[in-house]
Design a protein around this motif. Structure first.
Motif, short mmCIF file in Angstrom:
data_model
loop_
_atom_site.label_atom_id
_atom_site.label_comp_id
_atom_site.label_asym_id
_atom_site.label_seq_id
_atom_site.Cartn_x
_atom_site.Cartn_y
_atom_site.Cartn_z
N PRO A 230 1.07 -1.68 0.12
CA PRO A 230 0.18 -0.13 0.33
C PRO A 230 0.79 1.25 0.14
CG PRO A 230 -1.11 -1.26 1.48
CD PRO A 230 0.62 -1.81 1.06
N ASP A 231 0.33 2.03 -0.52
CA ASP A 231 0.88 3.17 -0.90
C ASP A 231 1.53 4.05 0.35
OD1 ASP A 231 0.93 4.08 -3.35
OD2 ASP A 231 -0.74 4.63 -3.75
N ARG A 232 3.02 4.10 0.47
CA ARG A 232 3.11 4.95 1.52
C ARG A 232 4.67 6.12 1.30
NH1 ARG A 232 5.82 0.36 5.69
NH2 ARG A 232 4.33 -0.33 6.53
N GLN A 233 4.26 7.05 2.07
CA GLN A 233 5.31 8.51 1.73
C GLN A 233 6.96 8.15 2.32
OE1 GLN A 233 4.34 10.85 0.21
NE2 GLN A 233 2.39 10.39 -0.47
N PRO A 234 7.88 7.96 1.25
CA PRO A 234 8.96 7.96 1.17
C PRO A 234 9.83 9.04 2.56
CG PRO A 234 9.40 8.55 -1.19
CD PRO A 234 7.63 8.60 0.32
N PRO A 235 10.40 8.62 3.15
CA PRO A 235 10.96 9.74 4.19
C PRO A 235 11.19 11.53 3.40
CG PRO A 235 11.91 7.86 4.84
CD PRO A 235 11.12 7.85 3.02
N ALA A 236 10.53 12.25 3.69
CA ALA A 236 11.23 13.80 3.31
C ALA A 236 12.45 13.91 3.41
CB ALA A 236 10.05 14.70 3.52
N ASP A 237 13.09 13.46 4.24
CA ASP A 237 14.67 14.29 4.21
C ASP A 237 15.41 12.95 3.48
OD1 ASP A 237 13.97 11.73 5.83
OD2 ASP A 237 15.11 12.44 7.38
N LEU A 238 15.14 12.27 3.15
CA LEU A 238 15.43 11.01 2.24
C LEU A 238 15.96 11.43 0.82
CD1 LEU A 238 17.35 8.22 1.80
CD2 LEU A 238 14.96 7.04 1.75
N VAL A 239 14.47 11.95 0.37
CA VAL A 239 14.12 12.31 -0.69
C VAL A 239 15.11 13.51 -0.91
CG1 VAL A 239 12.34 13.73 -2.34
CG2 VAL A 239 11.97 11.31 -0.76
N ASP A 240 14.71 14.82 0.09
CA ASP A 240 15.80 15.84 -0.24
C ASP A 240 16.97 15.12 -0.24
OD1 ASP A 240 13.37 17.19 0.39
OD2 ASP A 240 13.99 17.80 2.44
N PHE A 241 17.67 14.07 0.62
CA PHE A 241 18.72 13.72 0.37
C PHE A 241 19.10 13.14 -1.42
CE2 PHE A 241 22.22 10.23 0.53
CZ PHE A 241 23.63 11.01 1.03
N LEU A 242 18.48 11.99 -1.53
CA LEU A 242 18.45 11.94 -2.96
C LEU A 242 18.66 12.79 -3.99
CD1 LEU A 242 15.83 9.31 -3.21
CD2 LEU A 242 18.49 8.94 -3.61
N ASP A 300 11.65 1.06 1.17
CA ASP A 300 10.80 0.43 0.06
C ASP A 300 11.77 -0.10 -0.79
OD1 ASP A 300 9.37 -0.86 -1.95
OD2 ASP A 300 7.68 0.85 -1.70
N TYR A 301 12.60 -1.02 -0.83
CA TYR A 301 13.16 -1.56 -2.36
C TYR A 301 13.23 -1.11 -3.23
CZ TYR A 301 17.12 -3.20 1.41
OH TYR A 301 17.78 -3.78 2.26
N GLY A 302 11.86 -1.53 -3.85
CA GLY A 302 11.27 -0.55 -5.40
C GLY A 302 11.22 0.23 -5.39
N TRP A 303 10.66 1.07 -4.94
CA TRP A 303 11.48 2.91 -4.77
C TRP A 303 12.65 4.02 -4.43
CZ3 TRP A 303 13.14 6.43 -1.17
CH2 TRP A 303 13.00 7.64 -1.67
N LEU A 304 13.57 2.94 -3.43
CA LEU A 304 14.38 3.45 -3.61
C LEU A 304 15.65 2.83 -4.81
CD1 LEU A 304 16.87 4.81 -2.11
CD2 LEU A 304 16.63 2.46 -0.23
N PHE A 305 16.20 1.83 -5.31
CA PHE A 305 16.54 1.10 -5.64
C PHE A 305 16.53 1.82 -6.80
CE2 PHE A 305 17.74 -2.74 -3.06
CZ PHE A 305 17.95 -2.44 -1.87
#
Length: 412
Positions: A230-242, A300-305
Motif C-alpha cells: 500500500p502507498d507509503r510516503q517515503p521519508p522527506a529527508d531521504l527524498v531531499d538527500f536523493l 521500500d526497496y522498490g522505490w529506492l533502488f
C-alpha cells in the motif's frame, strides 16, 4: 478457494509469500499465512489471515555462536551446527501448528524450513517453494556440493546427496508428529517426489537462471514474487538527500547486519568516498551520520533502488530480487547460505563485478569493486537490460495460475 501459506525465517523468507498471498487475495481467494509473530504486522497489512508458527527467525543471527561461525566460514552446515536448535518435540509441536493451519485449505504451500509440514502428511494438496534449485538435473550440481570433474552422472548424484541431507534433517520431527497422529513412519525419503507428485515453485526469473530441460513437468520457474505494498510516503529527508546531488550508492545487508558489523560499514564508507559518491545505509549499527551519508532503518526497496547508482548487498535471495528488478548494477559481499551462490550468478551475468566474500574482504577489494561498478558502463547497461526482462515477468500471476490449476486438477 482457500490457500494456506507456511513460511519461516527472516524477512527474505516471508516477503515473497506475502506477495503471493496478496496476489491470491486479489483474485478473490481466502489466504492464511503462517509464520512467526515477527511478521504479523506485515501479513495483516497485506490483508491476509495471520497464523502463528512458534519461534523467531531473527534469533538465529542474534546468537553469538552463529555470528562467530559465519565470520569464519560461509558454510551453511557449519553454521547449522551452532545455531539454536529446537528439540524434536518442539519441531513436532510446530508441525502441529502448520497442520492446523492447512486443514481447511484447498492447497498448502511451504518452503525449506516448513517443508516438513508436507512430508508429515497434511491431508490436503500441497506444494513447496525453494529459493535455489533442489530438483535433480544433469545441467548443474546441487546447491553447496563439491565441484568435481566427474561428469553428468556425478552432477545428478549431487542432488540425491542433497535430498538425503534434507530428509535426515526433517525425518525425526516428521515421524514424531506422524506417531502422534497414529500414522506410520516414513522411512524412504519423499524428497524425490517433489516436482512429480507435488509442484515445486522457484520464485526467481527465468532470465536470471533458466530452468534445465530435464526438470519434471511440475517444476516451475515463475519469475520473482514482488509485493506492491500500500502507498507509503517515503521519508522527506531521504527524498531531499536523493535530490541534493549525484546518485548515491546503497548499502543494504538486511538481517545479516549483526554478522557484518561496523567493520564492513567502515570499509564500504571508505570505498564509496574513494569513488566520489554519497552513501545510503539501510539498517546497520547506530553511529555518526556524516554529511555525505544517509541512514534509514527501513525503506521500500522498490522505490529506492531505481534512483541510485548501485547497491552493495549480501546477495541473499530477496535483496537480489529487488536489485535485479531495479535495473541498477551491484556489488556483492556474500557472507553465508545462498549469498555466495547468487553472487556468483550475478557476476556471470555481468551485472556485478566478482564477489567480495565477507570472510576475506579487504578495503582494497571493496574499493576496486565499487570503482568498477561506478566507472564501467557495461555493468550499468547489462543491469538495465536484465532489469527490463525481470520486470516483464508475471511472477505472482504465474504462481497464482499454477495453484488454481493444481486445485482444479485435485478436485477433478
Amino acid at each position: 478457494m482457500k490457500v494456506s501459506l507456511l513460511t519461516f525465517g527472516t524477512r527474505g523468507d516471508v516477503h515473497p509469500f506475502v506477495a503471493l498471498g496478496a496476489g491470491l487475495k486479489a483474485r478473490g481467494h481466502e489466504v492464511d499465512l503462517a509464520t512467526s509473530t515477527d511478521f504479523k504486522a506485515m501479513v495483516e497489512e497485506a490483508g491476509l489471515n495471520f497464523r502463528e508458527i512458534p519461534g523467531s527467525g531473527a534469533d538465529y543471527f542474534a546468537a553469538p555462536a552463529v555470528i562467530k561461525s559465519i565470520r569464519k566460514s560461509p558454510s551453511s552446515i557449519r553454521t547449522a551446527m551452532v545455531m539454536p536448535r529446537p528439540t524434536v518435540d518442539e519441531v513436532a509441536d510446530s508441525l502441529e501448528k502448520m497442520y492446523e493451519a492447512g486443514q481447511d485449505a484447498d492447497f498448502m504451500l511451504n518452503n525449506l524450513i516448513t517443508r516438513g509440514s508436507g512430508y508429515a502428511g497434511p491431508g490436503v494438496p500441497w506444494g513447496t517453494v525453494s529459493w535455489w534449485p533442489i530438483t535433480p538435473t544433469r545441467e548443474f550440481r546441487a546447491y553447496k556440493t563439491p565441484d568435481l570433474p566427474l561428469g553428468p552422472a556425478y552432477t545428478r548424484f549431487t542432488h540425491s546427496m542433497a535430498a538425503q541431507l534434507e530428509w535426515a534433517f526433517n525425518r525425526p520431527a516428521v515421524n514424531r508428529f506422524r506417531g502422534r497422529k497414529g500414522l506410520p513412519k516414513v522411512s524412504k525419503s519423499p524428497v524425490g517426489l517433489l516436482g512429480h507428485e507435488q509442484p515445486v515453485f522457484y520464485p526467481y526469473s527465468p532470465h536470471f537462471l533458466p530452468p534445465p530441460a530435464d526438470w519434471p513437468e511440475h517444476t516451475h520457474v515463475t519469475g520473482y514474487w514482488y509485493w506492491q505494498r500500500p502507498d507509503r510516503q517515503p521519508p522527506a529527508d531521504l527524498v531531499d538527500f536523493l535530490d541534493s546531488g549525484s546518485k548515491p550508492i546503497v548499502l543494504a545487508l538486511g538481517s545479516a547486519w549483526p554478522v557484518y558489523g561496523e567493520e564492513t560499514l567502515a570499509l564500504v564508507r571508505d570505498a564509496v568516498r574513494h569513488a566520489k559518491r554519497r552513501l545510503i545505509v539501510v539498517g546497520g549499527p547506530e553511529g555518526d551520520r556524516p554529511d555525505d551519508e544517509f541512514r534509514v532503518q527501513e525503506v521500500d526497496y522498490g522505490w529506492l533502488f531505481p534512483q541510485v547508482a548501485a547497491v552493495i548487498h549480501g546477495a541473499t535471495f530477496g535483496t537480489t530480487a529487488d536489485v535485479l528488478r531495479s535495473g541498477v548494477p551491484q556489488v556483492t559481499v556474500p557472507c553465508w547460505a545462498d549469498g555466495p551462490y547468487w553472487a556468483d550468478r550475478l557476476a556471470e551475468l555481468g551485472v556485478s563485478p566478482a564477489p567480495v566474500p565477507f570472510q576475506k574482504m579487504t578495503g582494497e577489494q571493496v574499493r576496486a569493486a565499487v570503482t568498477a561498478v561506478v566507472d564501467d558502463q557495461r555493468y550499468t547497461e547489462r543491469a538495465a537490460e536484465l532489469g527490463t526482462r525481470v520486470r516483464a515477468d508475471r511472477g505472482v500471476e504465474t504462481a497464482c495460475d499454477l495453484i488454481e490449476a493444481w486445485v482444479r486438477r485435485a478436485e477433478a
